[in-house]
Design a protein around this motif. Structure first.
Motif, short mmCIF file in Angstrom:
data_model
loop_
_atom_site.label_atom_id
_atom_site.label_comp_id
_atom_site.label_asym_id
_atom_site.label_seq_id
_atom_site.Cartn_x
_atom_site.Cartn_y
_atom_site.Cartn_z
N GLU A 60 0.83 -1.21 0.00
CA GLU A 60 0.00 0.00 0.00
C GLU A 60 0.87 1.26 0.00
O GLU A 60 0.53 2.24 -0.67
CB GLU A 60 -0.93 0.02 1.22
N LEU A 61 1.94 1.20 0.75
CA LEU A 61 2.81 2.38 0.82
C LEU A 61 3.60 2.55 -0.47
O LEU A 61 3.82 3.69 -0.93
CB LEU A 61 3.77 2.26 2.01
N PHE B 145 1.20 4.05 -2.84
CA PHE B 145 0.99 5.46 -2.51
C PHE B 145 2.15 6.32 -3.00
O PHE B 145 1.96 7.40 -3.55
CB PHE B 145 0.80 5.65 -1.00
N MET C 233 -9.87 10.93 -5.40
CA MET C 233 -9.23 10.64 -6.68
C MET C 233 -7.83 10.10 -6.48
O MET C 233 -7.40 9.17 -7.16
CB MET C 233 -9.20 11.92 -7.54
N MET D 232 -6.90 8.37 -3.98
CA MET D 232 -7.06 6.99 -3.53
C MET D 232 -7.41 6.06 -4.69
O MET D 232 -7.02 4.90 -4.71
CB MET D 232 -8.13 6.91 -2.44
N GLN D 233 -8.19 6.59 -5.64
CA GLN D 233 -8.54 5.77 -6.81
C GLN D 233 -7.29 5.38 -7.58
O GLN D 233 -7.13 4.23 -8.01
CB GLN D 233 -9.48 6.55 -7.73
N LEU E 42 -4.31 5.31 -6.39
CA LEU E 42 -3.57 4.40 -5.51
C LEU E 42 -4.07 2.97 -5.70
O LEU E 42 -3.27 2.03 -5.81
CB LEU E 42 -3.75 4.84 -4.06
N GLU E 43 -5.38 2.81 -5.74
CA GLU E 43 -5.95 1.46 -5.91
C GLU E 43 -5.54 0.86 -7.24
O GLU E 43 -5.27 -0.34 -7.34
CB GLU E 43 -7.48 1.54 -5.80
N LEU F 69 -2.51 6.09 6.81
CA LEU F 69 -3.03 5.50 5.58
C LEU F 69 -3.29 4.01 5.74
O LEU F 69 -4.31 3.49 5.27
CB LEU F 69 -2.03 5.73 4.44
N LEU F 70 -2.40 3.31 6.42
CA LEU F 70 -2.54 1.87 6.60
C LEU F 70 -3.76 1.54 7.45
O LEU F 70 -4.48 0.58 7.18
CB LEU F 70 -1.27 1.28 7.21
N ILE G 10 -6.89 2.05 5.36
CA ILE G 10 -7.11 0.95 4.43
C ILE G 10 -7.61 -0.29 5.16
O ILE G 10 -8.50 -0.99 4.67
CB ILE G 10 -5.81 0.65 3.65
N PRO H 3 -11.27 2.22 -0.27
CA PRO H 3 -10.76 3.44 0.36
C PRO H 3 -11.19 4.70 -0.39
O PRO H 3 -11.54 5.71 0.23
CB PRO H 3 -9.24 3.26 0.30
N SER H 4 -11.18 4.64 -1.72
CA SER H 4 -11.58 5.81 -2.51
C SER H 4 -13.04 6.17 -2.27
O SER H 4 -13.40 7.36 -2.24
CB SER H 4 -11.34 5.56 -3.99
N MET I 130 -13.30 7.86 1.02
CA MET I 130 -12.88 9.25 0.93
C MET I 130 -13.94 10.11 0.26
O MET I 130 -14.11 11.28 0.59
CB MET I 130 -11.56 9.36 0.16
N GLN I 131 -14.65 9.53 -0.70
CA GLN I 131 -15.74 10.27 -1.36
C GLN I 131 -16.80 10.67 -0.35
O GLN I 131 -17.28 11.80 -0.35
CB GLN I 131 -16.37 9.42 -2.46
N GLU J 285 -15.57 13.39 1.84
CA GLU J 285 -15.65 14.70 1.18
C GLU J 285 -17.06 15.26 1.23
O GLU J 285 -17.27 16.46 1.44
CB GLU J 285 -15.17 14.58 -0.27
#
Lengths: 87, 87
Positions: free
Chosen positions: A11-12, A15, A72, A74-75, A77-78, B56-57, B60, B70-71, B74-75, B78
């Motif tokens: 994950e890191l 990122f 976005m 995060m998207q 990132l995924e 972040l970890l 997730i 995760p995205s 976050m949505q 927001e």
DNA sequence: GTGTAGACTGGCGTCGACA
DNA sequence: TTGTCGACGCCAGTCTACA
């Protein structure tokens, strides 16, 4: 769990790749991003190399500085994470 | 700097609301979410109340336990943040 | 322009307990 | 079932410095 063999979290890594890609797309240097986000430049370097985990607030600060929504970020990132795990 | 009267960050408030809402929608207790995500229950409580910032970890891990991207988390964050800042 | 290293501070995250 | 408290370890994040 098995934290003996400290390999970096995927994950890191994802990122870090994401952060670096977006930063370059925006044409920023690490130093500029550091100024805009008020995150230390050396720490940004470590983030881009997947060595440290940012907090939610740091994540949001970076997203703002990059003029991109956190969701976005995060998207992407995924997406990068998928590429990494498929290998 | 040095805000004596430490008011909590709106981002953390929004995250807490988001986390709590999703958890309840899934019908989980804090303890169940703690088991699934391997995050301490008392810390989850503090997160939901906007008192702490997750890394972040952790973010997730929580998203995975809630079976949500995760995205997407976050949505929603927001969205909640917009509601807070409009007041 | 970037990576890294060392030293440091504050806060993330754990654990046990109790209302 | 959740909030909170105290104690505490370790790491997020800063700062300086150098290749």
């Amino acid at each position: 769990m098995s934290k003996k063999n400290r390999e970096k979290d995927l994950e890191l890594i994802a990122f870090g790749i994401t952060l670096k890609n977006i930063r370059k797309e925006k044409g920023y240097t690490q130093e500029q991003l550091s100024d805009y986000s008020r995150i230390d430049r050396s720490f940004i370097s470590e983030l881009e190399n997947g060595e440290k985990a940012p907090t939610l607030l740091t994540l949001i600060s970076l997203a703002k500085a990059l003029r991109i929504k956190p969701s976005m970020l995060m998207q992407i990132l995924e997406f990068e994470l998928d590429k990494l795990t498929q290998k």
